[in-house]
Design a protein around this motif. Structure first.
Motif, PDB file in Angstrom:
ATOM      1  N   TYR A 134       0.833  -1.210   0.000  1.00 62.38           N
ATOM      2  CA  TYR A 134       0.000   0.000   0.000  1.00 62.38           C
ATOM      3  C   TYR A 134       0.867   1.259   0.000  1.00 62.38           C
ATOM      4  O   TYR A 134       0.581   2.218  -0.719  1.00 62.38           O
ATOM      5  CB  TYR A 134      -0.912   0.001   1.232  1.00 62.38           C
ATOM      6  CG  TYR A 134      -1.684   1.271   1.394  1.00 62.38           C
ATOM      7  CD1 TYR A 134      -2.842   1.519   0.653  1.00 62.38           C
ATOM      8  CD2 TYR A 134      -1.261   2.254   2.283  1.00 62.38           C
ATOM      9  CE1 TYR A 134      -3.541   2.707   0.786  1.00 62.38           C
ATOM     10  CE2 TYR A 134      -1.961   3.439   2.435  1.00 62.38           C
ATOM     11  CZ  TYR A 134      -3.101   3.659   1.672  1.00 62.38           C
ATOM     12  OH  TYR A 134      -3.795   4.828   1.803  1.00 62.38           O
ATOM     13  N   ALA A 135       1.941   1.256   0.816  1.00 61.46           N
ATOM     14  CA  ALA A 135       2.791   2.442   0.901  1.00 61.46           C
ATOM     15  C   ALA A 135       3.403   2.770  -0.452  1.00 61.46           C
ATOM     16  O   ALA A 135       3.418   3.933  -0.883  1.00 61.46           O
ATOM     17  CB  ALA A 135       3.880   2.226   1.944  1.00 61.46           C
ATOM     18  N   ALA A 136       3.945   1.753  -1.154  1.00 58.65           N
ATOM     19  CA  ALA A 136       4.505   2.003  -2.475  1.00 58.65           C
ATOM     20  C   ALA A 136       3.424   2.399  -3.460  1.00 58.65           C
ATOM     21  O   ALA A 136       3.665   3.187  -4.386  1.00 58.65           O
ATOM     22  CB  ALA A 136       5.243   0.758  -2.962  1.00 58.65           C
ATOM     23  N   GLY A 137       2.231   1.885  -3.263  1.00 62.26           N
ATOM     24  CA  GLY A 137       1.148   2.225  -4.170  1.00 62.26           C
ATOM     25  C   GLY A 137       0.753   3.675  -4.128  1.00 62.26           C
ATOM     26  O   GLY A 137       0.499   4.298  -5.166  1.00 62.26           O
ATOM     27  N   VAL A 138       0.698   4.270  -2.921  1.00 59.66           N
ATOM     28  CA  VAL A 138       0.324   5.683  -2.844  1.00 59.66           C
ATOM     29  C   VAL A 138       1.418   6.557  -3.449  1.00 59.66           C
ATOM     30  O   VAL A 138       1.132   7.613  -4.027  1.00 59.66           O
ATOM     31  CB  VAL A 138       0.017   6.096  -1.392  1.00 59.66           C
ATOM     32  CG1 VAL A 138      -1.226   5.412  -0.888  1.00 59.66           C
ATOM     33  CG2 VAL A 138       1.187   5.807  -0.463  1.00 59.66           C
ATOM     34  N   VAL A 139       2.674   6.142  -3.331  1.00 65.49           N
ATOM     35  CA  VAL A 139       3.749   6.889  -3.996  1.00 65.49           C
ATOM     36  C   VAL A 139       3.596   6.790  -5.505  1.00 65.49           C
ATOM     37  O   VAL A 139       3.745   7.793  -6.231  1.00 65.49           O
ATOM     38  CB  VAL A 139       5.120   6.367  -3.532  1.00 65.49           C
ATOM     39  CG1 VAL A 139       6.242   7.034  -4.323  1.00 65.49           C
ATOM     40  CG2 VAL A 139       5.314   6.616  -2.040  1.00 65.49           C
ATOM     41  N   ASP A 140       3.287   5.601  -5.998  1.00 71.32           N
ATOM     42  CA  ASP A 140       3.067   5.456  -7.434  1.00 71.32           C
ATOM     43  C   ASP A 140       1.880   6.281  -7.900  1.00 71.32           C
ATOM     44  O   ASP A 140       1.902   6.868  -8.983  1.00 71.32           O
ATOM     45  CB  ASP A 140       2.837   3.985  -7.777  1.00 71.32           C
ATOM     46  CG  ASP A 140       4.099   3.156  -7.555  1.00 71.32           C
ATOM     47  OD1 ASP A 140       5.186   3.758  -7.510  1.00 71.32           O
ATOM     48  OD2 ASP A 140       3.981   1.925  -7.431  1.00 71.32           O
ATOM     49  N   ASP A 141       0.844   6.341  -7.088  1.00 70.62           N
ATOM     50  CA  ASP A 141      -0.315   7.167  -7.443  1.00 70.62           C
ATOM     51  C   ASP A 141       0.076   8.631  -7.566  1.00 70.62           C
ATOM     52  O   ASP A 141      -0.388   9.346  -8.465  1.00 70.62           O
ATOM     53  CB  ASP A 141      -1.417   7.004  -6.391  1.00 70.62           C
ATOM     54  CG  ASP A 141      -2.068   5.631  -6.444  1.00 70.62           C
ATOM     55  OD1 ASP A 141      -1.896   4.935  -7.463  1.00 70.62           O
ATOM     56  OD2 ASP A 141      -2.725   5.254  -5.460  1.00 70.62           O
ATOM     57  N   ALA A 142       0.907   9.103  -6.626  1.00 73.28           N
ATOM     58  CA  ALA A 142       1.334  10.502  -6.693  1.00 73.28           C
ATOM     59  C   ALA A 142       2.110  10.773  -7.975  1.00 73.28           C
ATOM     60  O   ALA A 142       1.912  11.807  -8.635  1.00 73.28           O
ATOM     61  CB  ALA A 142       2.185  10.840  -5.464  1.00 73.28           C
ATOM     62  N   LEU A 143       2.969   9.862  -8.343  1.00 73.36           N
ATOM     63  CA  LEU A 143       3.720  10.044  -9.591  1.00 73.36           C
ATOM     64  C   LEU A 143       2.806   9.990 -10.798  1.00 73.36           C
ATOM     65  O   LEU A 143       2.989  10.738 -11.772  1.00 73.36           O
ATOM     66  CB  LEU A 143       4.802   8.966  -9.695  1.00 73.36           C
ATOM     67  CG  LEU A 143       5.930   9.064  -8.663  1.00 73.36           C
ATOM     68  CD1 LEU A 143       6.822   7.836  -8.728  1.00 73.36           C
ATOM     69  CD2 LEU A 143       6.746  10.325  -8.885  1.00 73.36           C
ATOM     70  N   GLY A 144       1.804   9.126 -10.751  1.00 73.22           N
ATOM     71  CA  GLY A 144       0.851   9.081 -11.854  1.00 73.22           C
ATOM     72  C   GLY A 144       0.049  10.358 -11.968  1.00 73.22           C
ATOM     73  O   GLY A 144      -0.222  10.845 -13.073  1.00 73.22           O
ATOM     74  N   LEU A 145      -0.321  10.949 -10.832  1.00 73.51           N
ATOM     75  CA  LEU A 145      -1.051  12.212 -10.864  1.00 73.51           C
ATOM     76  C   LEU A 145      -0.178  13.331 -11.416  1.00 73.51           C
ATOM     77  O   LEU A 145      -0.646  14.188 -12.182  1.00 73.51           O
ATOM     78  CB  LEU A 145      -1.528  12.560  -9.452  1.00 73.51           C
ATOM     79  CG  LEU A 145      -2.625  11.657  -8.877  1.00 73.51           C
ATOM     80  CD1 LEU A 145      -2.757  11.872  -7.384  1.00 73.51           C
ATOM     81  CD2 LEU A 145      -3.951  11.914  -9.578  1.00 73.51           C
ATOM     82  N   ALA A 146       1.087  13.342 -11.046  1.00 72.80           N
ATOM     83  CA  ALA A 146       1.990  14.367 -11.572  1.00 72.80           C
ATOM     84  C   ALA A 146       2.131  14.241 -13.077  1.00 72.80           C
ATOM     85  O   ALA A 146       2.313  15.249 -13.781  1.00 72.80           O
ATOM     86  CB  ALA A 146       3.350  14.259 -10.889  1.00 72.80           C
ATOM     87  N   ALA A 147       2.048  13.013 -13.594  1.00 70.43           N
ATOM     88  CA  ALA A 147       2.196  12.804 -15.031  1.00 70.43           C
ATOM     89  C   ALA A 147       1.023  13.340 -15.815  1.00 70.43           C
ATOM     90  O   ALA A 147       1.130  13.549 -17.032  1.00 70.43           O
ATOM     91  CB  ALA A 147       2.378  11.309 -15.316  1.00 70.43           C
TER      92      ALA A 147
END
Length: 1770
Positions: free
Chosen positions: A291-304
């Motif tokens: 879950y922790a890595a997932g929220v970081v990936d979500d943030a990067l996806g939103l920035a994209a």
């Protein structure tokens, strides 16, 4: 109010859940949840309406329905996860909304779930599981991206069809999220991450961000983390085994069973490839480990998803990204989650990828994003040992960075020669900076740079890359136990290994795209995103580089982040000026204006502000956050003062034509302000610029001058300006008024903005001043420059300094010579050159200022004149300035740049103008190399909120063995025996250790007492200190024999302390941290006084620092210590401006203590002269002996000591002669000389002739005589020996009667008389010891030197406020001030930074050991009440969002630090105390408030049926509350009702000084004062009440009767804060009458306990006008029913008062007519304050919350047996 009651949500609450029992289980009703969430709150399809949320939260929906509806799971995490997964979507979203709403309003979020921890865990787990359902648009993170994220609007981004299809009744997994919902979920999880002190919350958050989250990281990253934290190795092996994939490994995978490792589980990115279910989940609905890595990936996806300019940035992704960063910041600043989450942030390259995205380059939309990213970066880069959590010293941090650089150099030497030869062979210091290291790495090709990053484990390797990295290889060797191999072997292995080497990793595909980005590619937007990425210069999506194919800039940034020197927060802090400038003051993003803050609260966007959490990583972290927040809070108040002053000055443009014919515009001020002075030309002039210090770029100091003219102002305003003192902060304003057309354009722009706001909200906006005090203020009034400065000197027209507080011959601090400012000089005064002074010139002042050198340097650089500024120097050098401070002030040169436009001088009130001292103190500490060692080791962990919170308790520390000296704490032996009720046994002993029965103890034992505790306390974290539980021995302490002049000690303690107070006193005198929670009226001040007195007597060489927040509380505490009489006044010192308000006799200020010491010196020298005369010296020798302390010491050595030696020799000879005279040798040792031998041999008999009782017994009178007249005697008699004894005996005959004191020498026993002589010799020694202590005052000539010596060497109890501690810290450190004990009152009312200030008043010794670290601090006692009001914070954003109102005291209690809660109150009637006693664990009543009649607490309130009552106040002419200006709440109905009730009380005899009017708003306070001024002040029968004040300002004070106005009729308002309610209801002793609207407050869940008690009585005011004060009936007896009048509104009360007043007036006129005297109108009516004093009760209880309102009130003394009635109230 009728609209609120008729609201559908209010009616629904009353029907469905308001009547539910909070402890009963509830079955969730899907239809009810749907109605609440979809119909009332909008279902997340648009921003949630704040007004509806407030109504829902106020109704108790979370506490009464949400928490009880969560079923209790069976044992085991799987069952709990199943419950979380089954929760309906609507329930989860309602919970998230209410959690965030409570957090915004400052209400305790988790209070209602203390009995249902499983409900909290399930709801938080359910909210985290919503990520599995995907972000907006219904897509799962593992499948596709939310289509709504690419929308330009967050509200329109959700799919309407999907929202309509989902009814919210099913499990959460069936309901996708909209953008608004996703932001709410993130905000709720962020709130939970800041509440880790709650066990259920901590369990849920830590479970999501723990070691298992590393399963989503590449193996090399994890290997490095395990290598840095060896303690995690075994745990990591277990985690890997637990989350190992269920399917067998592929055939081509390398079996790692031999090495003990397992294949790493796949991350969410792996799941996105369709390779199967995530191996990190063991069951449906379970929270994934990734879950922790997932929220970081979500943030990067939103920035994209944010395209580069000029495309429009979508609001939804930006808001969600900001919410993600806010969560990341909190997780990185919590020790429980930091280590694990930081590895994910670093491993995912979050920061380099965010800095590469398109949003980073957007100036407006990306401003908050950049600020939050920088805060996340600062949290990542903090100098903390991730393995231990300890702070790294600057040396350790530098060593760690050098080690990383050396590893990079070794890699460069082995594999990248010759390209990186220079890097490999360079010194570490030459490549430490980021730009230097980047220059070396730029020589590598893209593929080589990528290879470097792979080998450093910064990016995952490509699929074909199979060679192990250096770090991974070292990590495996460490795991195999071969970490100690020679580095040469490592290098040989590296050279021998290759692509075909035997030591290989499993084939890895690398780190895939985040789920949101992958979904974007799948949804057909890949081409657009790719184009955006190409345009941004990267190979990734939307400007975020793909980790599988990273760009060169990303690789370079990742390597530099890992190896280059990290930016220092201290360097950034030093580069910022201490004084705020216009750039900060009018920055609406950092300092929102009030209107913006209200608007922002409804939008609920995160703020880039540091927050004060419960725990901090390091002391540097704690100080840095407090520095930033305190600076913003100070700037907010400064901006308000500037706005107010500039508005009053009314600047206007003036157009003129120059001599050259050019049009020029200047500014004139048509108004005036007493706080601001327009400056005549030439304005500011620079007189001195010191060269920079070594290593600095800015000047060391910059001095300037201003000339002002005060002749146009009133005398009291001139006196205020003349009161400026050295060190005061002032502000320089540069104002250029804009032309009229620009002001009109600004007005038009604001009208459009207000119209748009009204259209959105449907409510009218506020204009006037609130509109002017907005972001457009600097443009409207032309405020161009704001600069701060510090006053050095203020000189009058004669050139005399009037600002030096130490200057002799002045009228007082800050006052010119003479009686007042208005008479300090006259029109006939002459100037310094002797010429006549022009008329009005006596009011000209020259102000010498110290400018902020950092700001000055920045201004000169901006103006292009930095070189000229550095070269400019005044002819008067700094050495000359310091040598001749009274010399003339040079004219200086005109200022350049921004300073040339300064035309206004602004001063501020002294009370709130001490910000610079606090900021300077914090900056000095942060610049100290040993800042993280500023507090002793025993206090550090508790202060930072880590580890066991009970480690600083005295039971856990190595306390000194032996008995605890309680001195006079116990009033009797029986009181001492009853003070330890939990002890297993209590034994009383005399001073010889012999047991004494309890029945005989009071007759045989006298205080002081010592107590021996056989067993330590059993104190658990978070508990209330239980006190002694083992065997307790109470032993009478030996008393020191009284001197020849008797015992000069005062009465000491007369309070019969309760057992809980005894435990607080005991904890205060033992080493450690002592927290004392003092509810209202429980005697906090008495406890503090006794702690200080016991420490003073137990530790003669130690110093106690006494600190409070307010001068009033400090003076009250100091007065009580001084009045005890057992503390030498020489050892008491009061610092600060409040010293002149002390009530004790004597001057305890710095100057007063010096004068007192000099007076004692003269008295001691006079006694030395008397002693010299007694020894028969001539008058010349007497004068010489008493000339100075040095001469007195010579006299002692030459005359006194030989006489003492001769006396000792004579006694020895007499004893030998007596033994020789006895023939029997066996009895010779018992032989004693004659009884008169000591007196005959005593050399100082004449000196002690004036002792009480005389030297010898009086001679028997002659027969038939009535007595003989005593001959006159003088201490200057020259007789000695037996002649002196005879003379002294004759002199004392009159005083030696049988009823008087016993004579010193009774001449009946040799032993007794010898002991008397020894006491006299000890008195002589003490005299000369005092003389020796006074000698430094002869050597120190200046007042400042004497004060400093007294502070460091003589004072043992030093008292100051927190503010003065900050102001004086630099000076205290410079003179070497140290203290051993800190006692702080009002600890819950001060900001954390103000509590830290006295803790850090001692200098740090970097060379000290690891134990005490060179700090003498042994004891810290904090006394306060965290359930009363916290510190007052003006800025609402800092108060609620940043939690600046959090006090250190409240934080420590929340952390679970053991504390003592005082449990008995002696202020209010028992029934009135029940209104707030429910807020405390236990609060009983002292005997003085439960005593039967005629005790004052047992008597009724005359004229009232009830001692306390809630009074319903209907609208007056249809108007309830009103707001003439924004947040200026008033209620005319309540104001008229309160004043009429006050008039009624005065007419029946109540004294005005016993009545206080309180209200909860400043607007109502102003209205009450206006009504009182109109209706009461002009009439003597009414007069003014003792006080009309707000509840917040009245905290710490109390009165007999309180009339309280609640004001609000539409909403509860800030009385919703239960702490404010506790203060409001606890200010009264005998009568409390609360005026308000019942329907508003009875429905508030948090206030229900108090209002249920209030509303149990009728809400119409019940009075008896026939009864006069004081009442003769008991409090439980009601008046005669026939005489009770029920008043329903203010109009009826007004008529009643009018009739009573007219009746009394008529009676008075008849009375005066009978007396034949005119002037009945001026006659004193019954009830006036000058009525006979016999009506006033004789005995009133003193309360230590503040000064007694009634002058006659005083604390009743305890009876000899220790009556509890002597207990003061608080």
């Amino acid at each position: 109010m009728s609209d609120l009651l008729a609201d559908p949500l209010t009616r629904l609450a009353a029907e469905k859940w308001r009547s539910l029992d909070p402890g009963a289980d509830v079955t969730a009703d899907p239809e009810l949840l749907r109605r609440v969430y979809h119909d009332e709150l909008g279902g997340g399809r648009r921003p949630f309406p704040r007004s509806r949320l407030q109504i829902l939260e106020l109704s108790g929906f979370l506490e009464l329905y949400i928490w009880p509806s969560v079923p209790k799971p069976a044992a085991g995490a799987a069952a709990a996860d199943a419950v979380a997964a089954s929760l309906p979507h609507d329930l989860l979203m309602c919970a998230a909304l209410l959690i965030t709403e409570k957090d915004r309003t400052g209400v305790d979020v988790w209070a209602g779930a203390s009995e249902r921890p499983w409900a909290v865990s399930a709801v938080l787990a359910g909210l985290m599981l919503t990520r599995e359902r995907g972000l907006p648009g219904g897509a799962s993170p593992a499948e596709s991206a939310p289509s709504s994220l690419s929308s330009s609007s967050s509200a329109a981004g959700a799919s309407a069809a999907t929202d309509a299809a989902a009814d919210g009744a099913g499990p959460a997994a069936s309901r996708p999220l909209t953008t608004v919902e996703a932001g709410t979920v993130l905000e709720a999880i962020t709130v939970a991450s800041r509440s880790l002190e709650t066990k259920a919350v901590r369990y849920s958050v830590v479970r999501a961000f723990n070691l298992a989250s590393w399963t989503a990281l590449p193996e090399g990253v994890v290997a490095l983390q395990v290598l840095e934290s060896p303690a995690l190795e075994r745990k990591w092996q277990r985690v890997r085994a637990r989350f190992a994939p269920a399917p067998p490994a592929p055939a081509d995978a390398v079996d790692h069973a031999s090495s003990g490792s397992k294949k790493r589980p796949r991350s969410d990115g792996d799941a996105a490839t369709g390779a199967g279910a995530s191996p990190t989940r063991s069951g449906a609905g379970m929270l994934p480990a990734t879950y922790a890595a997932g929220v970081v990936d979500d943030a990067l996806g939103l920035a994209a998803l944010v395209p580069p300019p000029p495309a429009v940035a979508p609001a939804g992704p930006v808001l969600l990204l900001e919410r993600h960063l806010e969560l990341f910041r909190e997780l990185l600043l919590q020790r429980a989650t930091r280590q694990f989450f930081r590895a994910i942030v670093v491993g995912r390259l979050l920061l380099p990828r965010l800095r590469a995205c398109a949003l980073w380059r957007r100036p407006l939309e990306g401003k908050l994003f950049r600020q939050l990213t920088q805060q996340v970066s600062a949290a990542v880069d903090m100098d903390v040992d991730e393995a231990t959590g300890e702070a790294l010293s600057p040396e350790d941090a530098a060593a760690a960075q050098y080690e990383r650089l050396q590893g990079l150099q070794r890699l460069a030497y082995l594999r990248y020669r010759p390209a990186l030869d220079d890097l490999a062979l360079a010194s570490v210091g030459s490549i430490a900076r980021r730009e230097d290291l980047a220059a070396h790495l730029d020589r590598l090709s893209d593929s080589a740079l990528h290879d470097v990053a792979v080998r450093l484990c910064l990016v995952p390797p490509p699929a074909h890359w199979t060679e192990t990295s250096d770090a991974a290889k070292r990590a495996r060797r460490a795991a195999d136990g071969s970490a100690g191999e020679d580095e040469d072997d490592d290098e040989d292995d590296e050279e021998a290994s290759g692509a075909a080497g035997t030591d290989k990793l499993v084939d890895r595909k690398g780190q895939l795209l985040p789920a949101a980005v992958a979904a974007l590619l799948d949804s057909g937007s890949a081409a657009k995103a790719s184009a955006a990425g190409d345009e941004a210069g990267g190979d990734g999506v939307g400007g975020v580089p793909d980790p599988c194919c990273p760009t060169r800039s990303l690789l370079l940034s990742a390597i530099l982040d890992a190896h280059a020197a990290r930016p220092s927060s201290v360097d950034a802090l030093n580069a910022a000026p201490l004084f705020p400038s216009e750039a900060l003051l009018f920055d609406a993003d950092r300092l929102p204006f009030p209107a913006q803050a209200r608007a922002a609260s409804s939008i609920s966007r995160p703020l880039a502000l540091p927050r004060l959490n419960l725990a901090f990583l390091t002391l540097s972290d704690l100080l840095t956050r407090n520095y930033e927040l305190f600076r913003l809070e100070s700037a907010y108040a400064i901006r308000d003062d500037i706005i107010e002053a500039v508005r009053r000055l009314q600047p206007q443009p003036v157009s003129t034509v120059s001599a050259a014919g050019r049009a020029e515009t200047s500014t004139r001020f048509v108004g005036w302000s007493k706080m601001a002075l327009p400056l005549p030309p030439p304005g500011l002039r620079i007189i001195d610029v010191k060269p920079p210090r070594l290593g600095d770029e800015h000047p060391a100091a910059v001095r300037a001058r201003l000339d002002v003219d005060l002749s146009a102002y009133a005398p009291h305003i001139r006196e205020e300006w003349d009161s400026l003192r050295e060190g005061d902060a002032i502000f320089l304003l540069g104002i250029a008024a804009p032309p009229a057309h620009e002001v009109e354009a600004i007005d038009e722009e604001e009208r459009r903005q207000r119209a748009a706001a009204e259209a959105r909200s449907g409510a009218g906006g506020k204009g006037g001043r609130s509109a002017e005090a907005g972001p457009s203020f600097p443009r409207r009034y032309g405020v161009r420059v704001v600069r701060g400065a510090e006053v050095i000197q203020v000189r009058d027209a004669n050139g005399s300094v009037i600002s030096d507080p130490y200057r002799a011959g002045r009228g007082g601090p800050g006052r010119p010579s003479g009686s007042s400012s208005s008479s300090s000089s006259s029109s006939s005064s002459s100037a310094a050159d002797g010429a006549p002074m022009p008329r009005g010139a006596q009011w000209r002042r020259t102000v010498v200022l110290s400018l902020d050198p950092v700001q000055y340097h920045a201004d000169m650089q901006a103006a292009g004149g930095a070189a000229a500024a550095a070269a400019r120097a005044d002819p008067l050098s700094s050495a000359a300035w310091e040598a001749d401070a009274d010399g003339p002030v040079t004219e200086g040169v005109p200022a350049d740049g921004a300073y040339s436009s300064i035309n206004v001088l602004l001063r501020r009130e002294a009370r709130g103008n001490n910000f610079k001292a606090v900021l300077q103190m914090l900056r000095d500490l942060l610049n100290h190399a040993a800042v993280n060692r500023a507090v002793p080791r025993w206090l550090e962990n508790v202060l930072l909120g880590r580890g066991d919170p009970s480690t600083a308790h005295h039971s856990r520390l190595a306390a000194p063995k032996g008995p605890v000296a309680f001195h006079d704490t116990f009033v009797s032996a029986s009181h001492a025996a009853a003070s330890f009720p939990k002890a297993s046994a209590v034994e009383l002993q005399d001073s010889w250790g012999k047991a004494v029965p309890l029945a005989e103890a009071d007759g045989r034992l006298r205080r002081p007492f010592r107590v021996i505790f056989d067993a330590p306390d059993a104190t658990a974290p978070g508990s209330v200190s239980a006190g002694a539980t083992g065997r307790v021995v109470i032993r009478e302490a030996p008393r020191r024999p009284a001197g020849p002049y008797g015992d000069a000690a005062g009465p000491g303690n007369r309070v019969r302390f309760t057992p809980t107070q005894i435990e607080a006193i005991r904890a205060g005198v033992l080493p450690g941290l002592n927290l004392v929670v003092g509810p209202p009226g429980t005697g906090k001040t008495d406890v503090a006084v006794q702690i200080v007195a016991n420490l003073y007597r137990s530790h003669p060489t130690e110093t106690v620092l006494l600190v409070t927040h307010s001068n009033q509380a400090l003076n009250d505490l100091f007065d009580k210590i001084a009045d005890r009489g057992d503390v030498d006044p020489r050892h008491l010192l009061r610092l600060g401006r409040g010293e002149r308000d002390l009530k004790s006799e004597g001057d305890f200020s710095r100057a007063g203590r010096v004068e007192h010491t000099l007076a004692l010196r003269m008295a001691a020298l006079q006694r030395v002269a008397a002693l010299a005369r007694a020894l028969g010296l001539t008058e010349a020798d007497v004068a010489n002996a008493s000339y100075s302390c040095e001469h007195a010491e010579y006299f002692r050595a030459k005359h006194v000591q030989p006489a003492v030696d001769a006396f000792a020799a004579a006694i020895r000879a007499a004893k030998a002669a007596a033994r020789d005279a006895v023939p029997d040798e066996s009895k010779a040792s018992e032989a004693l000389p004659p009884a008169d031998t000591p007196l005959k041999c005593f050399p100082f008999a004449a000196f002690f002739a004036d002792v009480p009782g005389g030297l010898t017994p009086a001679p028997a009178p002659a027969a038939g005589s009535d007595g003989a007249e005593a001959p006159a005697s003088s201490s200057g008699s020259s007789s000695s020996g037996s002649e002196a004894a005879a003379t002294a005996a004759a002199a004392s005959s009159a005083a030696g009667g049988a009823a008087g004191p016993s004579p010193l020498f009774r001449m009946q026993s040799f032993a007794e008389d010898l002991a008397a002589a020894q006491r006299c010799l000890r008195h002589v020694d003490e005299l000369f010891d005092d003389v020796a202590s006074f000698r430094p005052f002869e050597l120190l000539r200046t007042q400042r030197q004497r004060v400093d010596f007294m502070l460091v060497k003589q004072a043992r109890i030093v008292a100051m406020t927190c503010t003065h501690a900050a102001m004086a810290r630099r000076h205290l450190l410079s003179i070497g001030f140290h203290f051993d004990t800190l006692v702080m009152e009002e600890a819950a009312q001060v900001m954390e930074v103000e509590t830290l200030t006295p803790l850090l008043l001692q200098d740090i010794d970097p060379a000290a050991g690891a134990g005490d670290r060179g700090c003498r601090l042994k004891r810290v006692t904090l006394i306060g009440d965290h359930r009363q009001l916290p510190p007052v914070i003006v800025n609402s954003a800092l108060q609620r969002y940043a939690r600046l109102e959090q006090s250190l005291f409240a934080r420590l209690v929340r952390l679970g630090v053991p504390h003592v809660q005082l449990d008995a109150q002696g202020r209010a009637r028992p029934g009135m105390a029940s209104l707030y006693s429910w807020r405390y664990n236990q609060l009983d009543d002292l005997p003085n408030v439960t005593a039967p009649a005629p005790a004052r607490h047992a008597m009724a309130n005359a004229g009232f049926a009830h001692p306390f009552q809630f009074v319903e106040c209907p609208d007056l002419d249809g108007v309830g509350e009103s707001t003439p200006t924004a947040h200026f709440y008033q209620n005319l109905s309540e104001a008229e009702y309160l004043v009429a009730t006050y008039q009624y009380m005065r007419l029946i005899g109540y004294p005005a000084r016993s009545i206080t009017m309180l209200t909860t708003y400043n607007g109502q306070k102003s209205l009450l004062r206006d009504v009182v001024a109109r209706r009461c002040t002009p009439f003597p029968q009414f007069g003014e009440p003792h006080a009309i004040e707000t509840v917040d300002k009245y905290q710490g004070s109390q009165n007999d009767y309180v009339l309280l106005s609640l004001v609000r009729t539409r909403a509860v308002g800030h009385l919703r804060d239960v702490r404010r309610l506790v203060v409001a209801l606890s200010r009264a002793r005998l009568g409390l009458y609360v005026f308000g609207r019942k329907a508003v407050f009875e429905g508030c869940l948090e206030l229900s306990e108090s209002f249920d008690t209030l509303l149990a009585r009728p809400t119409e005011l019940a009075i008896d006008p026939t009864e006069k004060w004081p009442a003769t009936r008991a409090a439980d007896d009601l008046p005669d029913e026939a005489s009770i009048v029920h008043v329903s509104n203010c109009t009826d009360m007004g008529r009643l008062v009018l009739d009573m007043n007219e009746k009394l007036r008529t009676e008075a006129m008849r009375h005066w007519a009978k007396q034949g005297t005119a002037g009945a109108e001026q006659g004193t009516l019954a009830g006036a304050d000058d009525s006979p004093a016999a009506q006033e009760p004789e005995e009133q209880e003193q309360d230590d919350d503040g000064p007694e309102a009634s002058p006659e009130a005083g604390s009743a003394e305890a009876a000899p047996g220790g009556s509890a009635s002597g207990q003061t109230e608080e």
